[in-house]
Write a protein that holds these residues in place. Structure first.
Motif, PDB file in Angstrom:
ATOM      1  N   GLY A  43       2.968 -79.670  94.799  1.00 41.10           N
ATOM      2  CA  GLY A  43       2.360 -80.110  93.557  1.00 41.10           C
ATOM      3  C   GLY A  43       1.520 -81.361  93.750  1.00 41.10           C
ATOM      4  N   GLN A  44       0.659 -81.614  92.789  1.00 40.21           N
ATOM      5  CA  GLN A  44      -0.204 -82.785  92.840  1.00 40.21           C
ATOM      6  C   GLN A  44       0.608 -84.049  92.566  1.00 40.21           C
ATOM      7  OE1 GLN A  44      -3.468 -82.594  90.122  1.00 40.21           O
ATOM      8  NE2 GLN A  44      -4.252 -84.618  90.632  1.00 40.21           N
ATOM      9  N   THR A  45       0.338 -85.108  93.319  1.00 40.99           N
ATOM     10  CA  THR A  45       1.043 -86.368  93.151  1.00 40.99           C
ATOM     11  C   THR A  45       0.298 -87.279  92.189  1.00 40.99           C
ATOM     12  OG1 THR A  45       1.835 -86.230  95.424  1.00 40.99           O
ATOM     13  CG2 THR A  45       2.010 -88.362  94.349  1.00 40.99           C
ATOM     14  N   GLU A  46       1.029 -87.862  91.256  1.00 40.83           N
ATOM     15  CA  GLU A  46       0.470 -88.847  90.337  1.00 40.83           C
ATOM     16  C   GLU A  46       1.248 -90.147  90.479  1.00 40.83           C
ATOM     17  OE1 GLU A  46       0.579 -87.308  86.384  1.00 40.83           O
ATOM     18  OE2 GLU A  46      -0.215 -85.339  86.974  1.00 40.83           O
ATOM     19  N   THR A  47       0.535 -91.249  90.598  1.00 42.95           N
ATOM     20  CA  THR A  47       1.157 -92.557  90.722  1.00 42.95           C
ATOM     21  C   THR A  47       0.528 -93.491  89.703  1.00 42.95           C
ATOM     22  OG1 THR A  47       1.412 -92.207  93.093  1.00 42.95           O
ATOM     23  CG2 THR A  47       1.692 -94.453  92.294  1.00 42.95           C
ATOM     24  N   GLY A  48       1.333 -94.242  88.985  1.00 40.72           N
ATOM     25  CA  GLY A  48       0.745 -95.142  88.009  1.00 40.72           C
ATOM     26  C   GLY A  48       1.795 -95.872  87.205  1.00 40.72           C
ATOM     27  N   LEU A  49       1.356 -96.443  86.095  1.00 39.01           N
ATOM     28  CA  LEU A  49       2.212 -97.212  85.216  1.00 39.01           C
ATOM     29  C   LEU A  49       2.338 -96.520  83.870  1.00 39.01           C
ATOM     30  CD1 LEU A  49       0.712-100.763  85.878  1.00 39.01           C
ATOM     31  CD2 LEU A  49       2.764 -99.790  86.916  1.00 39.01           C
ATOM     32  N   PRO A  88       2.221 -76.617  88.614  1.00 40.04           N
ATOM     33  CA  PRO A  88       1.616 -75.768  87.581  1.00 40.04           C
ATOM     34  C   PRO A  88       2.614 -74.860  86.869  1.00 40.04           C
ATOM     35  CG  PRO A  88       1.068 -74.968  89.773  1.00 40.04           C
ATOM     36  CD  PRO A  88       1.707 -76.311  89.957  1.00 40.04           C
ATOM     37  N   ASN A  89       3.703 -74.494  87.549  1.00 37.18           N
ATOM     38  CA  ASN A  89       4.695 -73.596  86.951  1.00 37.18           C
ATOM     39  C   ASN A  89       6.084 -73.970  87.463  1.00 37.18           C
ATOM     40  OD1 ASN A  89       5.721 -71.430  85.452  1.00 37.18           O
ATOM     41  ND2 ASN A  89       5.515 -70.018  87.189  1.00 37.18           N
ATOM     42  N   PRO A  90       6.585 -75.141  87.053  1.00 35.87           N
ATOM     43  CA  PRO A  90       7.845 -75.627  87.625  1.00 35.87           C
ATOM     44  C   PRO A  90       9.059 -74.840  87.151  1.00 35.87           C
ATOM     45  CG  PRO A  90       7.144 -77.036  85.826  1.00 35.87           C
ATOM     46  CD  PRO A  90       6.033 -76.051  86.058  1.00 35.87           C
ATOM     47  N   LYS A  91      10.048 -74.737  88.037  1.00 38.58           N
ATOM     48  CA  LYS A  91      11.323 -74.131  87.673  1.00 38.58           C
ATOM     49  C   LYS A  91      12.172 -75.076  86.823  1.00 38.58           C
ATOM     50  CE  LYS A  91      11.532 -71.290  91.866  1.00 38.58           C
ATOM     51  NZ  LYS A  91      12.286 -71.011  93.128  1.00 38.58           N
ATOM     52  N   GLY A  92      11.787 -76.326  86.790  1.00 41.46           N
ATOM     53  CA  GLY A  92      12.493 -77.343  86.028  1.00 41.46           C
ATOM     54  C   GLY A  92      11.956 -78.705  86.395  1.00 41.46           C
ATOM     55  N   THR A  93      12.548 -79.742  85.799  1.00 38.83           N
ATOM     56  CA  THR A  93      12.132 -81.118  86.057  1.00 38.83           C
ATOM     57  C   THR A  93      13.296 -81.888  86.658  1.00 38.83           C
ATOM     58  OG1 THR A  93      10.595 -81.062  84.194  1.00 38.83           O
ATOM     59  CG2 THR A  93      11.186 -83.227  85.043  1.00 38.83           C
ATOM     60  N   VAL A  94      12.993 -82.700  87.659  1.00 37.95           N
ATOM     61  CA  VAL A  94      13.982 -83.547  88.324  1.00 37.95           C
ATOM     62  C   VAL A  94      13.596 -85.004  88.086  1.00 37.95           C
ATOM     63  CG1 VAL A  94      15.040 -84.190  90.512  1.00 37.95           C
ATOM     64  CG2 VAL A  94      14.389 -81.800  90.090  1.00 37.95           C
ATOM     65  N   LEU A  95      14.560 -85.819  87.701  1.00 39.88           N
ATOM     66  CA  LEU A  95      14.356 -87.259  87.541  1.00 39.88           C
ATOM     67  C   LEU A  95      15.312 -87.978  88.472  1.00 39.88           C
ATOM     68  CD1 LEU A  95      13.157 -89.763  86.224  1.00 39.88           C
ATOM     69  CD2 LEU A  95      14.650 -89.373  84.242  1.00 39.88           C
ATOM     70  N   TYR A 129       9.531 -77.745  91.776  1.00 42.74           N
ATOM     71  CA  TYR A 129       9.908 -78.520  90.603  1.00 42.74           C
ATOM     72  C   TYR A 129       8.899 -79.622  90.310  1.00 42.74           C
ATOM     73  CZ  TYR A 129      14.360 -76.295  91.651  1.00 42.74           C
ATOM     74  OH  TYR A 129      15.325 -75.366  91.918  1.00 42.74           O
ATOM     75  N   GLU A 130       8.876 -80.041  89.048  1.00 37.82           N
ATOM     76  CA  GLU A 130       8.197 -81.289  88.704  1.00 37.82           C
ATOM     77  C   GLU A 130       9.192 -82.413  88.964  1.00 37.82           C
ATOM     78  OE1 GLU A 130       5.487 -81.677  85.273  1.00 37.82           O
ATOM     79  OE2 GLU A 130       6.962 -83.147  84.510  1.00 37.82           O
ATOM     80  N   VAL A 131       8.780 -83.409  89.736  1.00 38.12           N
ATOM     81  CA  VAL A 131       9.693 -84.470  90.169  1.00 38.12           C
ATOM     82  C   VAL A 131       9.186 -85.815  89.655  1.00 38.12           C
ATOM     83  CG1 VAL A 131      10.824 -85.582  92.123  1.00 38.12           C
ATOM     84  CG2 VAL A 131      10.218 -83.145  92.260  1.00 38.12           C
ATOM     85  N   HIS A 132      10.084 -86.564  89.015  1.00 42.19           N
ATOM     86  CA  HIS A 132       9.764 -87.902  88.517  1.00 42.19           C
ATOM     87  C   HIS A 132      10.679 -88.930  89.178  1.00 42.19           C
ATOM     88  CE1 HIS A 132       7.496 -86.845  84.657  1.00 42.19           C
ATOM     89  NE2 HIS A 132       7.855 -85.668  85.149  1.00 42.19           N
ATOM     90  N   ALA A 133      10.140 -90.098  89.455  1.00 41.27           N
ATOM     91  CA  ALA A 133      10.935 -91.243  89.891  1.00 41.27           C
ATOM     92  C   ALA A 133      10.241 -92.495  89.376  1.00 41.27           C
ATOM     93  CB  ALA A 133      11.067 -91.286  91.415  1.00 41.27           C
ATOM     94  N   PHE A 134      11.027 -93.485  88.976  1.00 43.69           N
ATOM     95  CA  PHE A 134      10.419 -94.755  88.567  1.00 43.69           C
ATOM     96  C   PHE A 134      11.250 -95.912  89.104  1.00 43.69           C
ATOM     97  CE2 PHE A 134      13.122 -93.591  84.827  1.00 43.69           C
ATOM     98  CZ  PHE A 134      13.915 -94.716  84.742  1.00 43.69           C
ATOM     99  N   ASP A 135      10.622 -97.089  89.145  1.00 42.94           N
ATOM    100  CA  ASP A 135      11.324 -98.320  89.504  1.00 42.94           C
ATOM    101  C   ASP A 135      12.034 -98.856  88.272  1.00 42.94           C
ATOM    102  OD1 ASP A 135      10.085 -98.289  92.047  1.00 42.94           O
ATOM    103  OD2 ASP A 135       8.399 -99.487  91.334  1.00 42.94           O
ATOM    104  N   TRP A 136      13.302 -99.188  88.409  1.00 44.36           N
ATOM    105  CA  TRP A 136      13.997 -99.872  87.328  1.00 44.36           C
ATOM    106  C   TRP A 136      13.331-101.220  87.056  1.00 44.36           C
ATOM    107  CZ3 TRP A 136      16.998 -97.172  84.383  1.00 44.36           C
ATOM    108  CH2 TRP A 136      17.868 -96.209  84.876  1.00 44.36           C
ATOM    109  N   PRO A 137      13.389-101.721  85.824  1.00 41.88           N
ATOM    110  CA  PRO A 137      12.903-103.088  85.575  1.00 41.88           C
ATOM    111  C   PRO A 137      13.587-104.075  86.528  1.00 41.88           C
ATOM    112  CG  PRO A 137      13.336-101.965  83.504  1.00 41.88           C
ATOM    113  CD  PRO A 137      13.853-101.052  84.589  1.00 41.88           C
TER     114      PRO A 137
END
Length: 309
Positions: A24-30, A47-54, A77-85
């Motif tokens: 999948g395409q990578t997106e990086t930002g705020l 484009p057609n994920p089996k689910g989302t992972v956080l 899958y669509e995969v999300h990760a973020f930095d904690w405050p």
């Protein structure tokens, strides 16, 4: 844009998740989740994920801890990760406006899921270390926040005797400030050695230079270091652990508990007790330490894939 937000934007723009061709395409930002908090995030779109992972990181990590796990999941899958405050490229508001407590992180998690437009009905959350308690606190109030939560190598219960000495000292008010100072003074050594410390020679592993550099570069920003955020988290830790334990009967979201057999920071007995008290399945990961997602990302990806079955 403020000087701090400009710096955070630069960090986000310079950060990249390296994924295999055809993924999948990578997106990086705020993304701003409330007036005080802007999070640096990584998304592997599909484009057609089996689910989302956080994926929720621990100390002293940033979202870059999940690079290799994201590589394993990117084709399905669509995969999300973020930095904690307080970590990486995310905001660090003053403690008068944000306490850095587990319950505050739970609120940030809820706000992120909504801001990102994630469908919780097909969401799997994988959380480790300080990232483990917030989704469970959120699940008490919002059981449908995820299809399943996988947690591991964290401290859900107020059991200091299951924790390493420095963590016990950070938890105790009489030793917390001195421990905070020591963490900030030795943070370079912590970043360089925390991940393989205590592991037998045959299980030693190295983290990527990009991930190591990201932690070093993101340690101190806006007057609050990652060590300070860790200290503030621990100053409210016991309160939020007790709240979870007192309300375990209300925890309706499916949860799986996993633990590195060689974890030297939090004894697996903590995980065993939590799983038994909450009636959740518990798995010991042989040959792995406190950071299974870094030591064996393929195994972590298998756990996540199985959660969608």
């Amino acid at each position: 844009m403020s000087t701090l937000n400009t710096a955070l934007a630069a960090i986000a723009a310079a950060s990249t998740l390296h994924l295999p061709a055809g993924a999948g395409q990578t997106e990086t930002g705020l993304v701003q989740v409330n007036p005080d908090i802007t999070l640096r995030r990584f998304i592997v779109a599909h484009p057609n994920p089996k689910g989302t992972v956080l994926l929720l990181h621990g100390f002293p990590e940033t979202a870059r801890a999940w690079d290799q796990v994201a590589r394993q999941l990117a084709t399905d899958y669509e995969v999300h990760a973020f930095d904690w405050p307080g970590y990486g490229g995310s905001s660090r508001p003053p403690v008068e406006r944000f306490a850095y407590a587990p319950r505050d992180y739970a609120r940030v998690l809820q706000q992120y899921i909504r801001a990102a437009g994630i469908d919780s009905r097909n969401l799997v959350i994988y959380a480790t270390d300080i990232g483990g308690l917030p989704p469970l606190l959120l699940a008490l109030e919002e059981p449908g926040i995820a299809k399943k939560i996988i947690v591991g190598d964290f401290a859900p219960l107020d059991r200091p005797h299951y924790m390493a000495e420095r963590l016990r000292n950070l938890k105790a008010p009489e030793t917390a400030q001195a421990t905070r100072a020591a963490i900030n003074q030795t943070y370079r050594e912590i970043i360089d050695n925390a991940f393989h410390r205590g592991l037998p020679a045959g299980t030693q592993f190295e983290i990527s230079p990009d991930f190591k550099a990201d932690m070093h570069e993101g340690w101190q920003r806006g007057g609050i270091s990652s060590g300070d955020a860790f200290y503030h988290y621990y100053s409210h830790f016991t309160r939020d652990q007790v709240h979870l334990e007192q309300n375990l009967a209300r925890l309706a979201t499916p949860v799986r508990v996993v633990w590195g057999a060689l974890d030297i920071y939090i004894d697996r007995k903590m995980g065993e007790e939590f799983a038994a008290r909450s009636g959740r399945p518990f798995a010991v990961l042989q040959g792995l330490g406190h950071y299974p997602h870094l030591q064996d990302p393929q195994q972590t990806a298998r756990e996540i894939r199985a959660a969608f079955d």
